[in-house]
Write a protein that holds these residues in place. Sequence first.
Motif, short mmCIF file in Angstrom:
data_model
loop_
_atom_site.label_atom_id
_atom_site.label_comp_id
_atom_site.label_asym_id
_atom_site.label_seq_id
_atom_site.Cartn_x
_atom_site.Cartn_y
_atom_site.Cartn_z
N ALA A 60 -4.34 61.42 58.52
CA ALA A 60 -3.29 60.47 58.86
C ALA A 60 -2.50 60.04 57.63
CB ALA A 60 -3.89 59.25 59.56
N TYR A 61 -3.22 59.78 56.54
CA TYR A 61 -2.52 59.34 55.33
C TYR A 61 -1.69 60.47 54.73
CZ TYR A 61 -1.35 57.15 50.96
OH TYR A 61 -0.63 56.62 49.91
N GLU A 62 -2.24 61.67 54.69
CA GLU A 62 -1.51 62.80 54.15
C GLU A 62 -0.20 63.03 54.91
OE1 GLU A 62 -2.48 67.30 52.61
OE2 GLU A 62 -3.55 66.56 54.36
N ARG A 106 5.85 51.42 54.83
CA ARG A 106 5.05 50.57 55.71
C ARG A 106 3.94 51.37 56.40
NH1 ARG A 106 10.39 47.66 58.21
NH2 ARG A 106 10.68 46.08 56.57
N GLU A 107 4.27 52.59 56.84
CA GLU A 107 3.28 53.39 57.57
C GLU A 107 2.13 53.81 56.66
OE1 GLU A 107 1.33 55.55 60.58
OE2 GLU A 107 2.69 53.84 60.54
N THR A 108 2.44 54.25 55.44
CA THR A 108 1.35 54.62 54.52
C THR A 108 0.49 53.40 54.20
OG1 THR A 108 2.91 54.34 52.67
CG2 THR A 108 2.51 56.59 53.46
N GLY A 109 1.14 52.25 54.06
CA GLY A 109 0.38 51.02 53.82
C GLY A 109 -0.52 50.66 54.98
N LYS A 116 3.43 52.69 45.75
CA LYS A 116 4.24 51.85 46.63
C LYS A 116 5.72 51.91 46.33
CE LYS A 116 1.15 48.28 48.45
NZ LYS A 116 0.85 46.84 48.49
N MET A 117 6.10 51.75 45.07
CA MET A 117 7.52 51.73 44.72
C MET A 117 8.15 53.11 44.88
SD MET A 117 8.32 48.60 44.12
CE MET A 117 7.18 48.24 45.48
N LEU A 151 7.26 55.33 47.13
CA LEU A 151 7.45 55.49 48.57
C LEU A 151 8.62 54.66 49.07
CD1 LEU A 151 3.68 55.34 49.51
CD2 LEU A 151 5.18 57.31 49.97
N LEU A 152 8.76 53.44 48.56
CA LEU A 152 9.84 52.57 48.98
C LEU A 152 11.20 53.15 48.61
CD1 LEU A 152 10.52 49.85 50.33
CD2 LEU A 152 10.35 48.78 48.05
N ALA A 153 11.26 53.90 47.52
CA ALA A 153 12.52 54.52 47.10
C ALA A 153 12.96 55.62 48.06
CB ALA A 153 12.38 55.09 45.69
N HIS A 154 12.03 56.08 48.89
CA HIS A 154 12.35 57.14 49.85
C HIS A 154 12.54 56.60 51.26
CE1 HIS A 154 11.78 60.82 47.41
NE2 HIS A 154 11.09 59.98 46.65
N SER A 155 11.64 55.75 51.71
CA SER A 155 11.67 55.34 53.11
C SER A 155 10.94 54.02 53.30
CB SER A 155 11.01 56.42 53.98
OG SER A 155 10.76 55.96 55.28
N THR A 156 11.66 53.02 53.77
CA THR A 156 11.02 51.74 54.07
C THR A 156 9.97 51.92 55.17
OG1 THR A 156 13.04 50.57 53.47
CG2 THR A 156 11.43 49.36 54.79
N GLU A 157 10.32 52.70 56.18
CA GLU A 157 9.37 52.95 57.27
C GLU A 157 8.14 53.69 56.76
OE1 GLU A 157 9.16 55.45 61.49
OE2 GLU A 157 11.11 54.98 60.59
N GLY A 158 8.36 54.69 55.89
CA GLY A 158 7.23 55.43 55.33
C GLY A 158 6.36 54.57 54.43
#
Length: 320
Positions: free
Chosen positions: A225-227, A205-208, A193-194, A196-203
């Motif tokens: 879809a997850y990949e 949320r989408e992976t979550g 999670k962290m 991914l958050l360091a790269h993209s807030t949208e990403g």
Amino acid sequence: MAGEHGCGRPRVAVSRCLLGEPVRHNGNHSRARYLTDELAPFVDWVPICPEMEIGLGTPRESLRLVRSPGGPRLVGRGSGLDHTPAMTALAAERSAGLDADGYVFKSKSPSCGIHGIPLYAGEASLDRHNRGLFAGAVIDDHPLLPVEDEGRLNDAVLREAFTERIFAHARLRELLRSDWRPRDLVDFQSRHKMQLLAHSTEGYRETGRVAAGAGTRPRAELAEAYETAFRTALAVRSTVGRNVNVLQHCLGMLGNELDPVRRADLAEVIASYAVRRVALSVPIALLRHHARSEAATYVQNQTYFLPYPDELGLRNHVVG
């Protein structure tokens, strides 16, 4: 620390000359020391030399891209022999079977260059905004594959970004090729999670969102879809601001684990990183140190703290 890079050893496709093999047109090599001396112990190479693979041998005449109505052609500089059909066929074959978490191409090559390759009309260079014929086909077929050339890997920021992505891709590849269950994907998302958050807030949320659907979608559809969401998120370049956001999130999650003095010290170090006075490794090291208690398990498990082997020392530069 539980959140280590450990699971997943990247498979990295690479131009053979960069590993020190004498396969260049002049019979020499272009050994890249970051690859052979630093990264090699932690990855498995997939060496490729497309010019050798289409039978040109070494030494050989140099090649260049030439303008034609149907698109650039790859031809011999002296002979004018057209190697486009052979190279195009090889690129399609290699690309279709490519099993790699990243690719390091040879810079300035009309076959393997990823940018700045001149296109000729006669002896005149028309522009230098092209990709090599082989590299361009691979990149077009695998748009989310981390790719760099050895020249760009001399830049500390680009080197860190590329290395982080190949290790993340390897962890996901290992998961999806295992006998995974929906809860395993949820756990994978939780640990990343962290990062991914360091790269993209949208990403993030989408992976979550995709992971939250684990157990309700067909397995293959969920994995695809997850990949896609995961790789898309990591393709966004992290920034100082996004890292500061993550560091502050982690500091907040430590809760009562820190007394006021240590919390203030950490906040000060994060602020120093925000104004580019210290490297990212400094607040990262302090947060890792303070997250060793059982109460801080969630923070400990974040891949953000150790996305690749510590020995590579890739977060030790101060961002300019």
